[in-house]
Design a protein around this motif. Structure first.
Motif, PDB file in Angstrom:
ATOM      1  N   ARG A 163      -2.022 -11.689   1.206  1.00  0.00           N
ATOM      2  CA  ARG A 163      -2.725 -11.712  -0.259  1.00  0.00           C
ATOM      3  C   ARG A 163      -1.448 -10.991  -1.303  1.00  0.00           C
ATOM      4  N   LEU A 164      -1.116  -9.413  -0.438  1.00  0.00           N
ATOM      5  CA  LEU A 164       0.423  -9.124  -1.124  1.00  0.00           C
ATOM      6  C   LEU A 164       0.770  -9.547  -1.519  1.00  0.00           C
ATOM      7  N   LEU A 165       1.859  -9.655  -0.256  1.00  0.00           N
ATOM      8  CA  LEU A 165       3.384 -10.867  -0.546  1.00  0.00           C
ATOM      9  C   LEU A 165       3.037 -11.783  -0.652  1.00  0.00           C
ATOM     10  N   VAL A 166       2.056 -12.811  -0.309  1.00  0.00           N
ATOM     11  CA  VAL A 166       2.630 -14.260  -1.465  1.00  0.00           C
ATOM     12  C   VAL A 166       2.989 -14.492  -2.142  1.00  0.00           C
ATOM     13  N   LEU A 167       2.190 -13.770  -3.259  1.00  0.00           N
ATOM     14  CA  LEU A 167       2.968 -13.653  -4.408  1.00  0.00           C
ATOM     15  C   LEU A 167       3.970 -13.743  -4.986  1.00  0.00           C
TER      16      LEU A 167
END
Length: 430
Positions: A163-167
């Motif tokens: 959730r933290l990195l994919v965007l």
């Protein structure tokens, strides 16, 4: 030189490396899982039989390969080859995800679903086979809950990382993150293997024997027969919940990112429950009442949840003042108790079996048998729906499976071919 004066220090280092390894393994897996699951949610449960049929065929092909590796190569080399192979595959997927729009999400999703399923089963199963080789029965009941909790911490860290990195980094970069975690896990396992080989070189030797002995053992030995049946029954319940959740997300989420976030949240709840159990109830049961209670109780919980689903039917249920989809509650409860209690208990029981059963038999059950169950259940689920059986009826059928699983779990924990808990299993069969 007598190693006994340093036994406590050595045992602490062994436990620390075990916990770190499993934390990194499950972090690697749970970075990938929300990406895989949102693809299933986009397709719906009707596509699952095809997915699982492919996985089952792949399992049939790879199980002899795993058996051949175990029979021919020392433990250290087997772990290195297996984990490095999956790291290479992760990196190889990066260009495919960069070209996802050209390849097509459905085609890539099918391949990735199958590969992640194989990754999960082989990497995690091999880890626990190794743990059953390292720890003796008298230590397993004390240490395995802590190791499993390390894994649950990784299962929480993985979705959070996604959730933290994919965007910010994109989906292809998440494959690299997962590969790095798996490489770090391999380094910890190799360090642990070196430490244990120095103390007990015999346990690191190849097992020898036929590549099909895992399948033979699963039907020849009473304990492994019970575990085979328990796997099919438990998998039937878990796969049913997974399929119903796929239909729920297909109906309620049209955006891929929203589906991914929903599945990440679901994993956080499941793994949070598992971690809570491993910190509280599971150690008390394993140390106090014994392994049988920790293996039976999850089936009792499944029976209660599925009975609730049969009576309530589809829709939302009130939980702590909030309306929550009942199928989500069922999935969180069934999987949380499986990972937080049933799995540590089952892995502790395997320490009371010979190495042949720990590696070959256990791996056959947790790969080929598991995926055969997935195929059987999803095909049966589509058949039930075709004749008009609704969610309440499906819940009632699965409640019956949970009742049978409760008795099978009790018998597995008291199987006559298990070594006494106070006795270490000799490795002279290696």
């Amino acid at each position: 030189m007598n190693p006994r004066p340093n036994a406590a220090r050595s045992g602490g280092a062994t436990l620390a490396l075990s916990v770190i390894s499993f934390f990194l393994i499950l972090t690697s897996y749970y970075v990938l899982r929300p990406v895989r699951d949102q693809l299933v949610g986009a397709a719906g449960s009707s596509s699952l039989p095809v997915f699982y049929a492919i996985v089952f065929v792949v399992m049939l092909a790879l199980t002899p390969v795993f058996g051949w590796l175990v029979a021919r190569f020392p433990r250290r080399r087997m772990i290195m080859v297996s984990y490095l192979s999956f790291v290479i595959c992760l990196v190889a997927f990066v260009p495919a995800f960069v070209a996802q729009d050209r390849i097509g999400a459905v085609a890539l999703g099918r391949v990735f679903f199958v590969w992640v399923s194989v990754f999960n089963l082989f990497v995690v199963s091999l880890f626990w086979s190794f743990m059953a080789d390292v720890y003796r029965s008298r230590d397993a009941r004390l240490m395995f809950p802590f190791i499993a909790f390390g894994g649950m911490a990784g299962a929480l860290a993985g979705p959070l990382l996604t959730r933290l990195l994919v965007l910010r980094l994109g989906v292809p970069a998440m494959l690299v993150v997962s590969a790095v975690m798996l490489l770090l896990a391999l380094a910890a396992l190799l360090s642990l293997s070196t430490r244990e080989e120095a103390r007990d070189g015999a346990s690191a030797a190849p097992l020898g024997g036929s590549i099909l002995e895992g399948a033979k053992a699963a039907f020849a030995q009473p304990f492994l027969r019970y575990m085979t049946v328990l796997m099919l029954l438990s998998d039937g319940i878990a796969t049913m919940a997974y399929a119903l959740m796929a239909d729920y997300t297909k109906a309620h989420f049209v955006d891929n990112a929203a589906r991914t976030a929903f599945y990440a949240d679901l994993d956080l709840w499941i793994n949070g429950l598992g971690a809570l159990l491993q910190l509280t109830l599971t150690p008390l049961l394993l140390r106090g009442l014994g392994t049988a209670w920790a293996l039976v109780l999850p089936s009792v919980v499944n029976l209660c949840l599925l009975g609730w689903l049969a009576v309530h039917g589809p829709g939302d249920a009130m939980l702590f003042g909030f309306a929550v989809p009942l199928v989500a509650i069922v999935q969180v409860g069934t999987r949380g108790f499986t990972f937080g209690m049933a799995k540590p208990a089952a892995d502790a029981l395997y320490t009371r079996m010979p190495r042949e059963a720990r590696y070959k038999g256990k791996n056959f059950i947790e790969t080929t048998v598991w995926r055969f169950g997935d195929l059987l259940v999803t095909t049966g689920l589509n058949g039930l729906r075709a004749v008009g059986v609704g969610i309440a009826g499906i819940g009632l059928i699965c409640a019956g499976l949970a009742a049978i699983a409760t008795e099978v779990a009790r018998r597995a924990a008291s199987s006559p071919d298990l070594a006494p808990e106070s006795q270490d299993v000799a490795d002279d069969d290696a």
